[in-house]
Design an enzyme around this catalytic site. Sequence first.
Site, PDB file in Angstrom:
ATOM      1  N   CYS A 385      25.289 -40.714  16.266  1.00  0.00           N
ATOM      2  CA  CYS A 385      25.428 -41.045  17.679  1.00  0.00           C
ATOM      3  C   CYS A 385      24.545 -40.135  18.542  1.00  0.00           C
ATOM      4  CB  CYS A 385      26.893 -41.025  18.082  1.00  0.00           C
ATOM      5  SG  CYS A 385      27.211 -42.139  19.443  1.00  0.00           S
ATOM      6  N   HIS A 511      29.416 -44.438  14.361  1.00  0.00           N
ATOM      7  CA  HIS A 511      30.163 -43.319  13.776  1.00  0.00           C
ATOM      8  C   HIS A 511      30.652 -43.667  12.370  1.00  0.00           C
ATOM      9  CE1 HIS A 511      30.454 -40.706  17.332  1.00  0.00           C
ATOM     10  NE2 HIS A 511      30.426 -41.841  18.011  1.00  0.00           N
ATOM     11  N   GLU A 513      31.760 -41.825  10.115  1.00  0.00           N
ATOM     12  CA  GLU A 513      32.916 -41.010   9.690  1.00  0.00           C
ATOM     13  C   GLU A 513      34.246 -41.723   9.947  1.00  0.00           C
ATOM     14  OE1 GLU A 513      30.985 -40.477  12.294  1.00  0.00           O
ATOM     15  OE2 GLU A 513      32.060 -39.573  13.991  1.00  0.00           O
TER      16      GLU A 513
HETATM   17  N1  GLN Z   1      26.417 -39.281  24.956  1.00  0.00           N
HETATM   18  C1  GLN Z   1      25.825 -40.298  24.147  1.00  0.00           C
HETATM   19  C2  GLN Z   1      26.045 -41.697  24.726  1.00  0.00           C
HETATM   20  O1  GLN Z   1      26.885 -41.890  25.558  1.00  0.00           O
HETATM   21  C3  GLN Z   1      26.322 -40.234  22.719  1.00  0.00           C
HETATM   22  C4  GLN Z   1      27.762 -40.564  22.578  1.00  0.00           C
HETATM   23  C5  GLN Z   1      28.335 -40.099  21.272  1.00  0.00           C
HETATM   24  O2  GLN Z   1      27.736 -39.302  20.557  1.00  0.00           O
HETATM   25  N2  GLN Z   1      29.518 -40.546  20.934  1.00  0.00           N
HETATM   26  O3  GLN Z   1      25.372 -42.623  24.357  1.00  0.00           O
END
Ligand code: GLN
Length: 546
Positions: A385, A511, A513
Amino acid sequence: MQRKRHHTKYIFVTGGVVSSLGKGIVSASVGALLETRGLKISISKADPYINVDPGTMSPIQHGEVFVTEDGAETDLDLGHYERFTRARLNRHNSFSSGQVYDHVLSKERRGDYLGTTVQVVPHITGQIKENIFRASEGVDVAIVEIGGTVGDIESLPYLETIRQMRYELGGENVVCIHLTLVPYLAAAKELKTKPTQHSVKELRSIGIQPDFLLCRAEREIPSDLLRKIAVFCNVPGDQVFQAVDMDSIYKIPLMLHQQGLDQSLVDNLNIWARSPDLREWYSIIERLDHPKQNIKIAIVGKYTDVVDSYKSIEEALVHAGISNEAAVSVVYVAAQDVIAKGPSVCLEGVDGVIVPGGFGERGTEGMIRSIEFARCQNLPFLGICLGMQLASVEVARNILGLHTADSLEFAPETTEPVIFLMEEQKGVTNKGGTMRLGSYPCVLAKSSKAREAYGKDTVMERHRHRYEFNSQYRSRFEEAGVVFSGTSPDDKLVEIFELQGHPWFVACQFHPELVSRPMGAHPLFKGFVFAASKKKQDKKSTRHTE
Ligand code: GLN
């Protein structure tokens, strides 16, 4: 629907004495044990706080936010529930007082209560019951964990709901497991039962006699002490269990099984169930206890001093360790330190680097330096992410030479927005629940590491982010050796990219995980840990030949 309700049996899990006793793991373990007997289960978490969901709560206060398939931002305990069981949970499996009140208040505004006085009993408790029923449709056993500790002001309506349900549905359909602490006093060289007695007294004063006690202790509780607890708390002797600290949470289901907890639960609930098939759990423990090698993974992030803020990643690494026969230890590196001390000092001796998800600018330059280090040193890297977004910035700056490359999240004025906002996110001002959330399909590119790791063409992965890779940069990235190995089916969004000629440099927008399991490590974690262990072996053999 009414009929189904009566076929479902309910197990409530409450906690006393102190918080953080591991009610989530206990609920998950109970679910796991009942599943090994062929029962269909659900697990839900009722949280007494007033926030509508944990989506807007800082990980510093509340640990990681777990995202369900249908895009609900929930408590991290739902992660344990999904890791331990086959149950796939949704937004109904996690609710807070905020949500319950929100619902009751909108009904009141609509005039649904026809002029009656709206009260905690019966209206709030009635809504809690509705929520519990909704989360339990079609299952044999619904496990419901009540957040907080007995004695908290906020948990009263939930406990009153349990009391009512037990009264209405009877002891064959509703049981309560109470988890308490039996502390060891070093000065007296004794385990103490008084806090447990008090906490049960508290429960009984609101009309709940727990059916099962689970006593958490750092050391074995002698049987005479367990008997004493049973008598003083008015619980049958064979329904008092101990939960002694274990070196792995995945040992807890078997530890409880060996004391007869699941048998006793099905007996009390009068459930006919087959005998348990525990082979998977035994094999997990066997592998956990006999790793063939040890590897060290660094997580370079912003919330590294807070336990639980990267819970699912830690667990996914354990799972990947199980499937690679390796014990994986995690070192947390505060991203800010990487700038002060340099990546070679901070990442010394690690076999792989993860840059996890996160929000806000703090620490991002340290993360970018760590990514650069992993790329240049051929150190396995997994970007998740925010970690993927920063890997894009790193590649743009250091390989493509776009020195001002950045994410619009931290640099709204940048001339090279490699990470940008999609049209639909531009006008969003309401922060709660407005990100790209939940499960989305991802199509994998042939002959990529990702495709090889997953072994299939299309996968579903969970998201929680606002920003995206800016596709205008795709061709320039490709010329520099980047493979866009996962995209949305319409090819508009980048989901995974990887670097050619690197042992494992894989970055994903979702994600992974969140969907990893002890019996089925996530392919990207499995591949990453495999690359890390290979790197370590290679290092060893070059050392030998030198
Ligand atoms: N801050 C980034 C976004 O909003 C990544 C979000 C995250 O890592 N969950 O896209």
